[in-house]
Design a protein around this motif. Sequence first.
Motif, short mmCIF file in Angstrom:
data_model
loop_
_atom_site.label_atom_id
_atom_site.label_comp_id
_atom_site.label_asym_id
_atom_site.label_seq_id
_atom_site.Cartn_x
_atom_site.Cartn_y
_atom_site.Cartn_z
N ARG A 129 45.30 41.94 37.25
CA ARG A 129 43.97 41.87 37.87
C ARG A 129 42.98 42.76 37.11
O ARG A 129 41.82 42.37 36.89
CB ARG A 129 44.00 42.27 39.35
CG ARG A 129 42.63 42.05 39.98
CD ARG A 129 42.60 42.17 41.48
NE ARG A 129 41.34 41.66 41.97
CZ ARG A 129 40.17 42.30 41.89
NH1 ARG A 129 40.12 43.50 41.34
NH2 ARG A 129 39.06 41.76 42.36
N ALA A 130 43.44 43.96 36.73
CA ALA A 130 42.55 44.86 35.98
C ALA A 130 42.12 44.21 34.67
O ALA A 130 40.95 44.29 34.27
CB ALA A 130 43.26 46.18 35.70
N TRP A 131 43.04 43.53 34.00
CA TRP A 131 42.72 42.91 32.71
C TRP A 131 41.78 41.72 32.88
O TRP A 131 40.78 41.61 32.18
CB TRP A 131 44.00 42.46 32.00
CG TRP A 131 44.94 43.58 31.69
CD1 TRP A 131 44.65 44.93 31.67
CD2 TRP A 131 46.34 43.48 31.37
NE1 TRP A 131 45.77 45.64 31.36
CE2 TRP A 131 46.82 44.79 31.16
CE3 TRP A 131 47.22 42.41 31.23
CZ2 TRP A 131 48.16 45.06 30.83
CZ3 TRP A 131 48.55 42.66 30.90
CH2 TRP A 131 49.00 43.97 30.70
N ARG A 132 42.13 40.80 33.82
CA ARG A 132 41.34 39.56 33.89
C ARG A 132 39.95 39.76 34.48
O ARG A 132 39.08 38.91 34.29
CB ARG A 132 42.11 38.47 34.66
CG ARG A 132 42.20 38.66 36.15
CD ARG A 132 42.97 37.53 36.81
NE ARG A 132 43.01 37.66 38.25
CZ ARG A 132 42.00 37.33 39.05
NH1 ARG A 132 40.90 36.82 38.54
NH2 ARG A 132 42.10 37.50 40.34
N THR A 133 39.74 40.88 35.22
CA THR A 133 38.41 41.15 35.76
C THR A 133 37.65 42.18 34.90
O THR A 133 36.59 42.64 35.30
CB THR A 133 38.50 41.68 37.21
OG1 THR A 133 39.28 42.89 37.22
CG2 THR A 133 39.14 40.66 38.13
N SER A 134 38.20 42.53 33.73
CA SER A 134 37.59 43.57 32.90
C SER A 134 36.41 43.02 32.10
O SER A 134 36.24 41.81 31.93
CB SER A 134 38.64 44.12 31.92
OG SER A 134 38.99 43.11 30.98
N ASP A 135 35.60 43.96 31.60
CA ASP A 135 34.49 43.57 30.71
C ASP A 135 35.02 42.89 29.46
O ASP A 135 34.35 42.03 28.88
CB ASP A 135 33.68 44.82 30.32
CG ASP A 135 32.83 45.32 31.47
OD1 ASP A 135 32.63 44.56 32.45
OD2 ASP A 135 32.38 46.48 31.41
N VAL A 136 36.23 43.29 29.02
CA VAL A 136 36.81 42.68 27.82
C VAL A 136 36.94 41.17 28.02
O VAL A 136 36.54 40.37 27.15
CB VAL A 136 38.21 43.27 27.53
CG1 VAL A 136 38.87 42.54 26.36
CG2 VAL A 136 38.10 44.76 27.23
#
Length: 388
Positions: A46-53
């Motif tokens: 979740r942290a990755w897919r909702t990140s600015d990246v």
Amino acid sequence: MSRFIQLHILTSYPASNLNRDDLGQPKSVIVGNTPRLRVSSQSLKRAWRTSDVFRQAFDGSIGIRTKSMGECVFRALTQGAALQAILENQHATGELPTVAEKKAEEIAKAVAGVFGALHSAKDAKKEAEQEAQEEGAADAEKVKEKAKMKEMHIEQLAHFGPAEIEALARLVEERRADGNKPDAEQLNLLRHTPGAVDIAMFGRMLAASKPFNVEAAVQVAHAMTVHKVVKEDDFFTAVDDLNRDESGAGHMGVFEFGAGLYYIYVCIDRDLLVENLGGDEEAASRALEALVRAACTVSPTGKQNSFASRANASFCLAEKGNEQPRTLSSAFLKGIDKPVDLLDKAVESLLETRANFEKVYGGDLQHVSFDVNKGEGTLQEVCKFVRG
């Protein structure tokens, strides 16, 4: 082109509580008969897919995971706003024609039912009462309103792709025009290729519509510390700025935290990722680069306001080949017990385990790495390697 790409990442987190259990404590796991801190794969993804990246790499191609799409449809129809405006702010209003609440509720339930089983009236009321109590707002009218909205929710989270949201938005405008409940043909909203990069990577499961499930092309292991960790208590007090007469604290409490060096393992089936993206090789390459950047630079959001425990990876080893993938977590079955040069010892153990696996099983995986402690390699080189 190599089918499997594997990432082995070491990230050091200072005092933190990145991912809490039901008691608010950092999650943990027993490995090699010693307690370790753990961060669940759900938390990492979740942290990755909702990140600015991800947002910068795939603006407009990220899905939305929610139970409450039915409520959003209802609000769009009754608040005179487009569905997209409601998805961004559920209290948005507009000047579009509105639909009577009773009809809007029927439309919303019909739409939500496509993506999962609706909440029963009994469960909706129970959940509304519990939420209102937690918010300290157990007003009967508010509970009734909450329960009405929750009856338009589905029981399980559903992951909606942009193509499906676009179809939903069109349907909302059609129903806004005539106020009629959509028929079976108009409810053909699910897509086998929903157009979301995060769904193509991490998959989705729709219990009520299994033909539209998407098998995950990216598997993420729970991160664990490479050494024994004992959770610690933080007893804290807060001072009332306007309390000038008494020396006592205005508030006090306790929460637990821990610190450690985490091993994160990610396995990617590139062929499946390309298939999930409708055969788009270029999109798959960009997705792989975004995934590596996020995994190396994005931290879980838990208790960041209290700990500012944001960290970049200190070491990353990327491998690719067609052999069956394998984690290198056995490198840390016996926890690293040397407090001095912990990171160097962990890297050494990881590379030694990798070499021993190759010696026993054969194979010759291509690989590249960066090591912050030694100042060797770069994130850009790893990204270029995984893009292929």
